[in-house]
Design an enzyme around this catalytic site. Structure first.
Site, PDB file in Angstrom:
ATOM      1  N   LYS A  74       1.903  52.774 -30.286  1.00 11.62           N
ATOM      2  CA  LYS A  74       2.916  52.841 -31.380  1.00 11.62           C
ATOM      3  C   LYS A  74       2.254  51.623 -32.451  1.00 11.62           C
ATOM      4  O   LYS A  74       1.420  50.587 -31.926  1.00 11.62           O
ATOM      5  CB  LYS A  74       4.132  52.199 -30.812  1.00 11.62           C
ATOM      6  CG  LYS A  74       5.131  53.407 -30.262  1.00 11.62           C
ATOM      7  CD  LYS A  74       6.384  52.774 -29.845  1.00 11.62           C
ATOM      8  CE  LYS A  74       7.217  53.906 -29.099  1.00 11.62           C
ATOM      9  NZ  LYS A  74       7.545  54.858 -29.659  1.00 11.62           N
ATOM     10  N   ARG A 107      10.471  62.335 -21.761  1.00  6.07           N
ATOM     11  CA  ARG A 107      10.555  63.746 -21.302  1.00  6.07           C
ATOM     12  C   ARG A 107       9.771  63.836 -19.998  1.00  6.07           C
ATOM     13  O   ARG A 107      10.107  64.748 -19.431  1.00  6.07           O
ATOM     14  CB  ARG A 107      10.324  64.790 -22.438  1.00  6.07           C
ATOM     15  CG  ARG A 107       8.801  64.619 -22.869  1.00  6.07           C
ATOM     16  CD  ARG A 107       8.602  65.460 -24.057  1.00  6.07           C
ATOM     17  NE  ARG A 107       8.912  64.468 -25.182  1.00  6.07           N
ATOM     18  CZ  ARG A 107       8.996  64.876 -26.638  1.00  6.07           C
ATOM     19  NH1 ARG A 107       8.514  66.018 -27.000  1.00  6.07           N
ATOM     20  NH2 ARG A 107       9.274  64.141 -27.418  1.00  6.07           N
TER      21      ARG A 107
HETATM   22  N1  BES Z   1      11.104  55.913 -27.083  1.00  6.75           N
HETATM   23  C1  BES Z   1      10.816  56.633 -27.999  1.00  6.75           C
HETATM   24  C2  BES Z   1      11.838  57.195 -28.843  1.00  6.75           C
HETATM   25  C3  BES Z   1      12.556  56.287 -30.008  1.00  6.75           C
HETATM   26  C4  BES Z   1      11.853  55.907 -31.081  1.00  6.75           C
HETATM   27  C5  BES Z   1      13.615  55.615 -29.310  1.00  6.75           C
HETATM   28  C6  BES Z   1      12.734  55.057 -31.830  1.00  6.75           C
HETATM   29  C7  BES Z   1      14.434  54.616 -30.283  1.00  6.75           C
HETATM   30  C8  BES Z   1      14.013  54.486 -31.560  1.00  6.75           C
HETATM   31  C9  BES Z   1      10.171  57.849 -27.442  1.00  6.75           C
HETATM   32  O1  BES Z   1       9.365  57.668 -26.302  1.00  6.75           O
HETATM   33  C10 BES Z   1       8.942  58.441 -28.497  1.00  6.75           C
HETATM   34  O2  BES Z   1       8.107  57.681 -28.748  1.00  6.75           O
HETATM   35  N2  BES Z   1       9.176  59.532 -29.006  1.00  6.75           N
HETATM   36  C11 BES Z   1       7.983  60.013 -29.867  1.00  6.75           C
HETATM   37  C12 BES Z   1       7.675  61.292 -29.551  1.00  6.75           C
HETATM   38  C13 BES Z   1       6.665  62.021 -30.376  1.00  6.75           C
HETATM   39  C14 BES Z   1       5.460  61.356 -30.072  1.00  6.75           C
HETATM   40  C15 BES Z   1       6.537  63.337 -30.161  1.00  6.75           C
HETATM   41  C16 BES Z   1       8.566  59.801 -31.479  1.00  6.75           C
HETATM   42  O3  BES Z   1       9.825  60.080 -31.408  1.00  6.75           O
HETATM   43  O4  BES Z   1       8.020  59.507 -32.314  1.00  6.75           O
HETATM   44 MG    MG Z   2       7.522  57.075 -26.491  1.00  7.72          MG
END
Ligand code: BES
Ligand code: MG
Ligand code: ZN
Length: 484
Positions: free
Chosen positions: A258, A332
């Site tokens: 991230k 997931r």
């Molecule tokens: N934990 C995050 C989702 C999230 C984002 C929660 C912002 C709270 C605030 C999750 O694990 C994630 O990173 N999801 C990705 C998925 C993508 C790579 C398909 C996302 O939402 O960007």
């Molecule tokens: Mg994530």
């Protein structure tokens, strides 16, 4: 936590008393204890959440006008917000009282005073573990006129569960490792609440491939928390539900790292797990007639030298294979195992809570969770609980025509959806569905409301504990979902 106490008369030690004021068009409606003309002079409009401190006469307590908003729009959630606004306005006093008896008859005293008590307690939460000078609200005791003691006790019990969830979410990831989270859950065990923790070896033996794929890149070993609440009544005659919560104690994104900005709040990525653990702690005290099992897979998502690489494939608990194309879509993967375990138990319903997708925040914002499921009767019960608790949810579809979005070149599925993040919340839910059997199942994507950025209403900055009250409310009147 502030102590709530019922009072038939306001005791003399009270330093401030809150009175409710409604707005009806341009007129204000208050009881006979408050002078409406003074409020008008100072421009007090009785908007929901508005408060005004009136200077006291000699030796008498301060009166605090509490805006209850428009009378025709008033409901129990407005009352919770009013309770929270009052307790913020009276933060400099130690002993205070509330007298709001303008509308109680419409709601029944139990529900009315429980909601008021909840608002007071939730609005006065703060996480002060790491502050040298506590910013605590100074209030120690709130007398609530005419409140049934039972309603206040219930508010306290529910608030305790929400506080537990908020504390877990707010605790920095450096302290709340997977093993520490599991120890806290273990500490909640009692005669009606059984807690079991699986360590890394057991997780390997039980073939939880998703949990292992995510935990590989971390120094901290994963855990799986299993809790079981057995009601005092005959267990065979009550509905059974398995709850699954996402327990990522820190989400760096893994090798699909991230940004610095995106990572800042990622200690909160175990909010689904925290809500489940919080709700379980309350169920046991409420003796509700449901048999509930909780499963919380807990791990960090880190980019260590042994981390899962984009393109890697693993096999989840139920035998299906997943190609990991983005290691940041890790929730997931651990839920795949959690839901497989849930399905093996074969309960009447399965519900999972997870901070799963940023796409859900884009779709529904920071105050509304997405709910998806394979059974409308279960989803409807969740929407009803959402409405009565003020933990807002909005149903999104689970469209089979998008199953193609998670087709993989080499495995049973891939862990990301269509390019450009189209319907990202739905492709995540469609992947989860692959791990649920025939049972009614609902998925709550709480990525938005798991955290609040403001002290607003009864939300406080940081972890919100979203889901705890919704689950408790759901179990108070839960019925076995009708098959679609
Ligand atoms: N934990 C995050 C989702 C999230 C984002 C929660 C912002 C709270 C605030 C999750 O694990 C994630 O990173 N999801 C990705 C998925 C993508 C790579 C398909 C996302 O939402 O960007
Ligand atoms: Mg994530
Ligand atoms: Zn995550």
């Amino acid at each position: 936590m502030i102590k709530l106490e019922s009072a038939s008369q306001i005791p003399s030690e009270v330093q401030a008393i809150g009175f409710g004021v409604f707005s009806q068009g341009s007129t204000l409606e208050a009881g006979d204890k408050i002078d409406v003309s003074i409020l008008k002079q100072v421009g007090f409009e009785a908007k929901l959440g508005q408060t005004y401190l009136m200077s006291p006469g000699q030796g008498s307590p301060v009166s605090i006008a509490i805006g209850l908003g428009d009378k025709s729009k008033f409901d129990l959630d407005a009352l919770r917000k009013s309770g929270a606004a009052f307790i913020r306005a009276s933060k400099n006093y130690t002993t205070v009282a509330i007298e709001i008896d303008l509308v109680e008859d419409d709601f029944g005293p139990q529900g009315f005073y429980q909601a008021l008590g909840e608002g007071v307690l939730l609005g006065s939460y703060s996480f002060d573990t790491y502050r040298s000078n506590s910013q605590d609200n100074k209030v120690e005791k709130v007398f609530i006129k005419k409140a049934p003691q039972q309603a206040l006790q219930k508010a306290e019990l529910i608030a305790e569960a929400v506080y537990l969830a908020r504390d877990l979410v707010n605790e920095p990831a450096g302290k709340l490792s997977p093993s520490h989270f599991a120890e806290i859950a273990q500490g909640l065990a009692n005669e009606v609440l059984e807690v079991q923790v699986w360590d890394e070896q057991t997780i390997k033996d039980e073939k939880l491939g998703g949990v292992l794929a995510v935990s590989r890149g971390s120094f901290e070993p994963p855990r799986l928390i299993k809790m079981e609440y057995k009601p005092p009544t005959d267990i065979a005659s009550v509905p059974s539900v398995v709850l699954v919560g996402k327990g990522i104690t820190f989400d760096s994104g893994g090798l699909s790292l991230k940004s610095a900005e995106g990572m800042m709040t990622m200690k909160t990525d175990m909010s689904g797990g925290a809500a489940v653990v919080g709700a379980m702690s309350a169920l046991a005290k409420l003796s509700l007639p449901v048999h509930v099992i909780a499963i919380v897979p807990v791990t960090e998502n880190m980019p260590g030298g042994r981390a899962t690489k984009p393109g890697d494939v693993f096999r989840a608990r139920n035998g299906k294979t997943i190609e990991v194309l983005n290691t940041d879509a890790e929730g997931r993967l651990i839920l795949a195992d959690g839901l497989s375990l849930a399905s093996e138990i074969n309960p009447d319903a399965i519900i999972d809570l997870a901070t799963l997708t940023g796409a859900c925040v884009v779709a529904l914002g920071r105050e509304i969770a997405g709910v998806m499921g394979n059974n409308q009767s279960l989803v409807d019960q969740i929407l009803k609980a959402a409405h009565s608790t003020g933990e807002a949810c909005w149903q999104l579809p689970l469209p089979s025509q998008y199953r193609k979005h998670i087709e993989s070149e080499i495995a049973d599925m891939k862990n990301i959806g269509a390019s450009g993040g189209q319907a990202g919340t739905l492709s995540a839910a469609l992947l989860l569905e692959e791990f649920v059997g025939e049972q009614p199942w609902a998925h709550l994507d709480i990525a938005g409301p798991a955290r609040s950025d403001n002290n607003e209403g009864y939300w406080t900055k940081g972890g919100s504990g979203f889901g705890v009250r919704l689950l408790i409310d759901l179990f108070e009147s839960f019925t076995v979902p009708v098959k679609d």
